[in-house]
Motif scaffolding. Structure first.
Motif, PDB file in Angstrom:
ATOM      1  N   UNK A   1    -139.560  27.157 -25.096  1.00  0.00           N
ATOM      2  CA  UNK A   1    -138.320  27.809 -25.533  1.00  0.00           C
ATOM      3  C   UNK A   1    -138.482  28.415 -26.926  1.00  0.00           C
ATOM      4  N   UNK A   2    -139.172  27.682 -27.800  1.00  0.00           N
ATOM      5  CA  UNK A   2    -139.389  28.181 -29.166  1.00  0.00           C
ATOM      6  C   UNK A   2    -140.225  29.454 -29.146  1.00  0.00           C
ATOM      7  N   UNK A   3    -141.256  29.471 -28.326  1.00  0.00           N
ATOM      8  CA  UNK A   3    -142.116  30.652 -28.228  1.00  0.00           C
ATOM      9  C   UNK A   3    -141.360  31.848 -27.643  1.00  0.00           C
ATOM     10  N   UNK A   4    -140.528  31.599 -26.654  1.00  0.00           N
ATOM     11  CA  UNK A   4    -139.707  32.681 -26.068  1.00  0.00           C
ATOM     12  C   UNK A   4    -138.768  33.261 -27.122  1.00  0.00           C
ATOM     13  N   UNK A   5    -138.191  32.397 -27.942  1.00  0.00           N
ATOM     14  CA  UNK A   5    -137.282  32.822 -29.008  1.00  0.00           C
ATOM     15  C   UNK A   5    -138.012  33.670 -30.060  1.00  0.00           C
ATOM     16  N   UNK A   6    -139.229  33.255 -30.418  1.00  0.00           N
ATOM     17  CA  UNK A   6    -140.023  34.025 -31.384  1.00  0.00           C
ATOM     18  C   UNK A   6    -140.353  35.402 -30.812  1.00  0.00           C
ATOM     19  N   UNK A   7    -140.710  35.464 -29.526  1.00  0.00           N
ATOM     20  CA  UNK A   7    -141.019  36.754 -28.902  1.00  0.00           C
ATOM     21  C   UNK A   7    -139.798  37.672 -28.891  1.00  0.00           C
ATOM     22  N   UNK A   8    -138.616  37.095 -28.669  1.00  0.00           N
ATOM     23  CA  UNK A   8    -137.380  37.895 -28.714  1.00  0.00           C
ATOM     24  C   UNK A   8    -137.176  38.485 -30.111  1.00  0.00           C
ATOM     25  N   UNK A   9    -137.427  37.675 -31.142  1.00  0.00           N
ATOM     26  CA  UNK A   9    -137.284  38.136 -32.527  1.00  0.00           C
ATOM     27  C   UNK A   9    -138.285  39.251 -32.842  1.00  0.00           C
ATOM     28  N   UNK A  10    -139.538  39.056 -32.431  1.00  0.00           N
ATOM     29  CA  UNK A  10    -140.574  40.083 -32.645  1.00  0.00           C
ATOM     30  C   UNK A  10    -140.155  41.396 -31.980  1.00  0.00           C
ATOM     31  N   UNK A  11    -139.712  41.296 -30.731  1.00  0.00           N
ATOM     32  CA  UNK A  11    -139.333  42.493 -29.974  1.00  0.00           C
ATOM     33  C   UNK A  11    -138.115  43.186 -30.570  1.00  0.00           C
ATOM     34  N   UNK A  12    -137.191  42.414 -31.138  1.00  0.00           N
ATOM     35  CA  UNK A  12    -136.030  43.013 -31.796  1.00  0.00           C
ATOM     36  C   UNK A  12    -136.450  43.904 -32.944  1.00  0.00           C
TER      37      UNK A  12
END
Length: 296
Positions: free
Chosen positions: A202-213
């Protein structure tokens, strides 16, 4: 292999995946499948399916489970462009260097081709359940992300505000909201789905969302810059389109130089967060950086 060569090779693979998942052109409704193919196979950067696959690889994903989602995200992106180009929206005659769908097939079929691509995207994504039914929970989560990021709290929500606020100056907060949803949401969806299907935390998915934003925001600001500095031939669509439609952009708010600094800052932040994951994908890093220097 250079970044350019590797990028072009990956685009070719994505093109093959898209062809594989296109509907057969037959039946009384054949014109709509022709219009769908014309729109989807018009070329382009294929950025979203590429980011999705790179995210999948980053977290150790294996097999072809990702492919239906790669096709689906590009179908959703393409439908949004087909509708964006319509007379009621941006009223553009050229996209990716050739005539827009509604110019070739008529406004009615332009609307229906967009509708068809959106619906068919979800039909296509559902193929993943047949490929690896034992991963149904991951696939269901990916479907939910795809639907939410494409909908009223994602891309469509951003488009609504963009259309509603055209013709007058808007604040930076409203512009950020538009860009975050209209452009950023599908890019977020791409990397999140890749991570989910690969089994990321979940933490990694959240980081990827932030990067993509951050990538999505940088990408859209760079589009604003190119709308002023590029040519129709280089861009593949009319320049000064934003000016014609009286849209506030980062360039009209901050000027070209400040806008360029924002692109560079956002990209550096995105790369920094990617490095912080402690996983290796050099091509993904180079792809993010390329967004700053692209000319179309």
């Amino acid at each position: 292999m250079s970044f350019k060569e590797e990028y072009e090779k990956k685009v070719e693979l994505i093109e093959e995946i898209l062809k594989k998942y296109l509907p057969v052109q037959e039946g009384y409704q054949k014109i709509i499948t022709e219009a769908m193919a014309y729109s989807l196979m018009a070329g382009g950067k294929r950025l979203r399916p590429m980011l999705m696959k790179e995210s999948f690889d980053l977290f150790g994903g294996e097999g072809n489970l990702i492919e239906p989602f790669m096709a689906a995200i590009e179908m959703i992106h393409t439908y949004s462009l087909v509708h964006d180009d319509l007379p009621a929206m941006d009223n553009d005659d050229y996209r990716r260097g050739r005539k827009t769908t509604h110019v070739v097939y008529g406004e009615d079929m332009g609307i229906l081709a967009g509708d068809a691509l959106l619906n068919y995207a979800f039909e296509t994504a559902c193929v993943a359940f047949d490929l690896e039914p034992e991963k149904s929970m991951r696939i269901g989560r990916a479907m939910k992300i795809l639907a939410e990021k494409a909908g009223i709290h994602g891309m469509i929500g951003g488009q609504v505000v963009d259309v509603k606020e055209s013709g007058h100056r808007i604040s930076e907060d409203v512009l950020d909201f538009i860009y975050r949803l209209k452009t950023g949401a599908l890019i977020e969806s791409s990397v999140m789905i890749g991570a989910v299907l690969a089994g990321a935390s979940e933490e990694e998915i959240s980081v990827m969302e932030s990067i993509a934003g951050k990538v999505g925001m940088a990408f859209q600001i760079q589009d604003d810059i190119l709308d002023i500095t590029s040519t129709t031939e280089m861009l593949g669509k009319p320049v000064y389109s934003d000016e014609k439609n009286e849209k506030t952009t980062y360039v009209t708010l901050k000027g070209i130089e400040e806008s360029r600094k924002d692109v560079e800052r956002l990209t550096a932040e995105a790369v920094g967060e990617l490095d912080g994951l402690g996983r290796e994908n050099e091509f993904l890093k180079e792809l993010i950086k390329w967004l700053v220097y692209r000319e179309k």
